[in-house]
Design an enzyme around this catalytic site. Structure first.
Site, short mmCIF file in Angstrom:
data_model
loop_
_atom_site.label_atom_id
_atom_site.label_comp_id
_atom_site.label_asym_id
_atom_site.label_seq_id
_atom_site.Cartn_x
_atom_site.Cartn_y
_atom_site.Cartn_z
N GLU A 70 -2.00 5.34 6.24
CA GLU A 70 -2.52 6.21 6.38
C GLU A 70 -4.09 6.21 6.97
O GLU A 70 -4.63 5.44 6.43
CB GLU A 70 -2.69 7.03 5.15
CG GLU A 70 -3.21 8.65 5.32
CD GLU A 70 -3.20 9.27 3.98
OE1 GLU A 70 -2.93 8.92 3.10
OE2 GLU A 70 -4.08 10.44 3.92
N ARG A 126 2.67 -4.22 -5.71
CA ARG A 126 1.39 -4.15 -4.98
C ARG A 126 0.73 -5.13 -5.51
O ARG A 126 0.97 -6.07 -6.45
CB ARG A 126 0.68 -2.97 -5.68
CG ARG A 126 0.59 -1.67 -4.94
CD ARG A 126 -0.09 -0.69 -5.74
NE ARG A 126 -1.47 -0.26 -4.94
CZ ARG A 126 -1.32 0.50 -3.98
NH1 ARG A 126 -0.14 1.04 -3.57
NH2 ARG A 126 -2.28 0.64 -3.41
N LYS A 164 -8.34 2.33 -1.74
CA LYS A 164 -9.12 3.01 -0.72
C LYS A 164 -10.16 3.80 -1.52
O LYS A 164 -11.23 3.95 -1.19
CB LYS A 164 -8.28 3.79 0.34
CG LYS A 164 -7.95 2.83 1.41
CD LYS A 164 -7.21 3.63 2.39
CE LYS A 164 -5.72 3.59 2.31
NZ LYS A 164 -4.74 4.29 3.27
P1 ATP Z 1 -4.86 2.92 -1.23
O1 ATP Z 1 -4.18 3.28 -2.59
O2 ATP Z 1 -5.46 1.75 -1.07
O3 ATP Z 1 -5.08 3.99 -0.48
P2 ATP Z 1 -2.16 3.32 0.10
O4 ATP Z 1 -0.83 2.65 -0.40
O5 ATP Z 1 -2.49 4.84 -0.29
O6 ATP Z 1 -3.30 2.49 -0.60
P3 ATP Z 1 -1.20 3.44 2.82
O7 ATP Z 1 -2.58 3.34 4.06
O8 ATP Z 1 -0.72 4.52 2.47
O9 ATP Z 1 -2.42 2.94 1.57
O10 ATP Z 1 -0.73 1.96 2.92
C1 ATP Z 1 0.00 1.60 4.05
C2 ATP Z 1 0.84 0.63 3.40
O11 ATP Z 1 0.26 -0.53 2.95
C3 ATP Z 1 1.81 1.26 2.38
O12 ATP Z 1 3.17 0.86 2.77
C4 ATP Z 1 1.71 0.62 1.05
O13 ATP Z 1 2.56 0.59 0.42
C5 ATP Z 1 0.94 -0.90 1.54
N1 ATP Z 1 -0.08 -1.11 0.49
C6 ATP Z 1 -1.17 -0.40 0.15
N2 ATP Z 1 -1.89 -1.29 -0.81
C7 ATP Z 1 -1.33 -2.18 -0.94
C8 ATP Z 1 -1.20 -3.26 -2.14
N3 ATP Z 1 -2.29 -3.45 -2.75
N4 ATP Z 1 -0.25 -4.05 -2.02
C9 ATP Z 1 0.81 -4.14 -1.23
N5 ATP Z 1 0.88 -3.29 -0.39
C10 ATP Z 1 -0.08 -2.25 -0.35
MG MG Z 2 -1.64 6.23 0.67
#
Ligand code: ATP
Ligand code: MG
Length: 594
Positions: free
Chosen positions: A66, A301, A311
């Site tokens: 995102e 994760r 984030k």
């Molecule tokens: P955050 O909680 O940091 O905002 P998010 O999952 O909301 O992370 P996205 O931009 O939606 O962030 O993530 C893009 C991809 O990265 C998703 O498929 C998510 O599952 C993966 N991802 C994000 N954080 C991690 C993590 N700590 N370990 C493994 N994969 C991750």
């Molecule tokens: Mg997200």
């Protein structure tokens, strides 16, 4: 559970271990599950894909960020997994921006994410296909699907307030309560949905919900919201839309539009899988998609000790001014790690080593550092720096004396050549390499003791000078002729300590930044800890240091400074005239023992 560096020490010599996702893919390929899947060279519903040739890509994965912030090391795990599998299985991996949330998303983040995925060494091009997609490009299709769901009786417009919807959703132990709008006539829902789209209703006044089961034991199946009203400008579609699809519904649609085979996401989406499948099954029934449908597979994760990888928390650190921007070298953002001196290959090595599993665990930060050391050790040029200088005067040398010393640029690589630097009367040495009174087992300089000056002579300490405050300002020594490194006399005198040095007259001045853990707690983000209060106040020290002469601190250049660690010239601040260096990591692990 915290996984330490020791569990990974030997993995460098082993091939990448397999994982449960590879097992699933192997099985799918063996059974021919995706053998007849088609691909029109662009995303689209069945009407477009069904006429297309069979897809040459054996699998399709995607990395779906995102665009609401900068990527961090957790994203690297997902990037390496998705792009890595595609490479390994002759598949394709799409970079897809999941931009369904207009308020938080910006072009700036899109650009930064593209930059970082490229930096990590991945590419989404596949023949003529660019495979760079935006969920917002599917808004027209998505809306059409939403209308079809309403017409088929699978969705309805609910006019309860957001609070009412929340309050009637039930709990883990209590069923939800049907909305009074749940069984309204299809035509009425359709008309309302069209009015929502036309901007006739304010935010929160109504929403489109899937009609599934308010009594489901899975709360995500209790008539989840599909579309909500948001009068907000989108960074790509502008004011064209005032209704936006919810992530949990949009995601399976995006995957199906792109003919994704394996949709890999993190464990928190496990409970969403039934809704993911519900959405695709219904849209298949309505003719928008055909088999084989994408399958969602969850993996753990990445959590690292002593940092936060979300984030939201990273934003708090940046916007609260606790760190110096998104690329602060103390942050686990990819831009921060790059600035800190992490190479793309060290991050890929780290992701290989930690592997993929179904169980959440926290990886010791030192595993990341070890990957950097293992990556840089074979190639990093060696050099010498003195970070906390004190002057050593060789009293039996003349003022103008200069003698060339030589050392390998890289002891593992003869072809890298040699470096030359002068030995003179006045040298900078580390303050810690001298003691007025040595403690037990201290083998470096103290009055009466002999040490080797690396690549030069053995010297014997003869005295020192203090200022009025009692600080030592100069140390005195005499060198022993005939003991120069590399000459036959080098081993004639036995010493137990070797220290590094640079010639005062020739040394290059530099600002050097030394980093420590950003948090004092290994798990700053667990439970309801106030992670801001756990920030380490001494996470950065700035030193005025002296470097070996001749060192060219062009931004991004890196070295191993003997005894001190791996350093990089800061890509934002460093210039050859005014070097600013970051310590990426020490030579040995200092995190576990502390
Ligand atoms: P955050 O909680 O940091 O905002 P998010 O999952 O909301 O992370 P996205 O931009 O939606 O962030 O993530 C893009 C991809 O990265 C998703 O498929 C998510 O599952 C993966 N991802 C994000 N954080 C991690 C993590 N700590 N370990 C493994 N994969 C991750
Ligand atoms: Mg997200």
């Amino acid at each position: 559970m915290i996984l330490t560096v020791k569990s990974y020490m030997t993995s460098a010599s082993h091939p990448t271990p397999s994982n449960f996702i590879r097992t699933i893919i192997d099985k799918d390929l063996a059974s021919g599950r995706y053998a007849k899947k088609r691909w029109a060279g662009r995303p689209g519903p069945a009407a477009i894909q069904n006429k297309a040739p069979v897809d040459h890509a054996k699998i399709r994965t995607r990395f779906p960020p995102e665009p609401n912030g900068y990527l961090h090391i957790g994203h690297a795990k997902s990037i390496c997994l998705n792009f890595g599998l595609a490479e390994e299985y002759q598949g394709a991996c799409h970079l897809r921006f999941d931009d369904t949330n207009p308020e938080t998303e910006e072009q700036e983040y899109v650009d930064a994410i593209i930059d970082m995925v490229k930096w990590l060494g991945f590419d989404w091009k596949d023949g003529d296909n660019e495979n760079l997609y935006f969920a917002s490009d599917y808004f027209d299709d998505m809306y059409q699907f939403a209308e079809a769901l309403v017409k088929a009786g699978y969705a309805y417009v609910d006019e309860q307030t957001p609070d009412e919807i929340r309050d009637t959703r039930g709990t883990l132990t209590e069923k939800g309560i049907n909305s009074p709008w749940r069984n309204r006539p299809t035509e009425e829902s359709l008309q309302r949905l069209r009015e929502m789209k036309a901007g006739k209703h304010p935010n929160g006044s109504m929403c489109l919900r899937a009609k599934i089961d308010m009594g489901s034991p899975n709360i995500n199946m209790r008539d989840p919201v599909i579309y909500r009203i948001r009068h907000a400008s989108h960074h790509r579609t502008g004011d064209q839309w005032c209704i936006y699809p919810m992530y949990s519904w949009a995601h399976p649609v995006e995957d199906a539009m792109e003919m994704i085979t394996h949709s890999l996401c993190t464990l928190e989406f496990e409970d969403q899988r039934p809704f993911y499948n519900w959405t695709l099954d219904k849209l298949k029934e309505l003719g928008f998609f055909t088999d084989p449908l994408p399958q969602q597979i969850e993996f753990a994760r990445l959590y690292l000790t002593y940092v936060v990888t979300s984030k939201r928390r990273l934003r708090q650190l940046v916007e609260g001014g606790y760190v110096d921007g998104w690329d602060d070298p103390r942050l686990p953002t990819l831009s921060g790690l790059r600035r800190r001196g992490y190479t793309a290959s060290s991050i890929r090595l780290f992701c290989d080593r930690i592997g993929i599993s179904k169980a959440d665990s926290r990886i010791e930060y030192s595993v990341l550092e070890q990957a950097l050391r293992d990556d840089l050790d074979p190639s990093a040029p060696r050099s010498v720096a003195v970070l906390d200088p004190i002057k050593l005067i060789i009293t039996n040398l003349d003022e103008g004396y200069e003698e060339a010393c030589v050392a390998p640029i890289n002891p593992h690589d003869d072809s890298a050549g040699q470096r030359h630097f002068p030995f003179t009367r006045e040298l900078w040495i580390e303050r810690d390499d001298f003691r007025e009174e040595p403690e037990r087992r201290y083998f470096r300089l103290y009055p009466g003791n002999k040490v080797r000056l690396k690549y030069a002579y053995i010297v014997k300490c003869t005295g020192f000078k203090k200022d009025e405050a009692g600080n030592i300002t100069e140390v005195y020594a005499e060198y022993l002729p005939d003991t120069k490194s590399g000459t036959p006399g080098a081993s004639s005198v036995r010493v137990r300590g070797t220290i590094t040095w640079v010639s005062v007259k020739h040394a290059t001045a530099a600002e050097v930044r030394l980093y420590d853990r950003l948090f004092t707690d290994p798990n700053p983000d667990i439970g309801d800890k106030d992670f801001i209060s756990l920030i380490n106040p001494n996470s950065m020290q700035v030193r005025q240091a002296w470097l070996e002469p001749g060192l060219k601190a062009t931004p991004g250049a890196y070295w191993q400074f003997e005894r001190l660690g791996y350093f990089v010239a800061d890509c934002e601040l460093s210039t050859p005239e005014k070097p600013v260096l970051n310590r990426a990591t020490t030579l040995r692990d200092t995190w576990v023992k502390k």
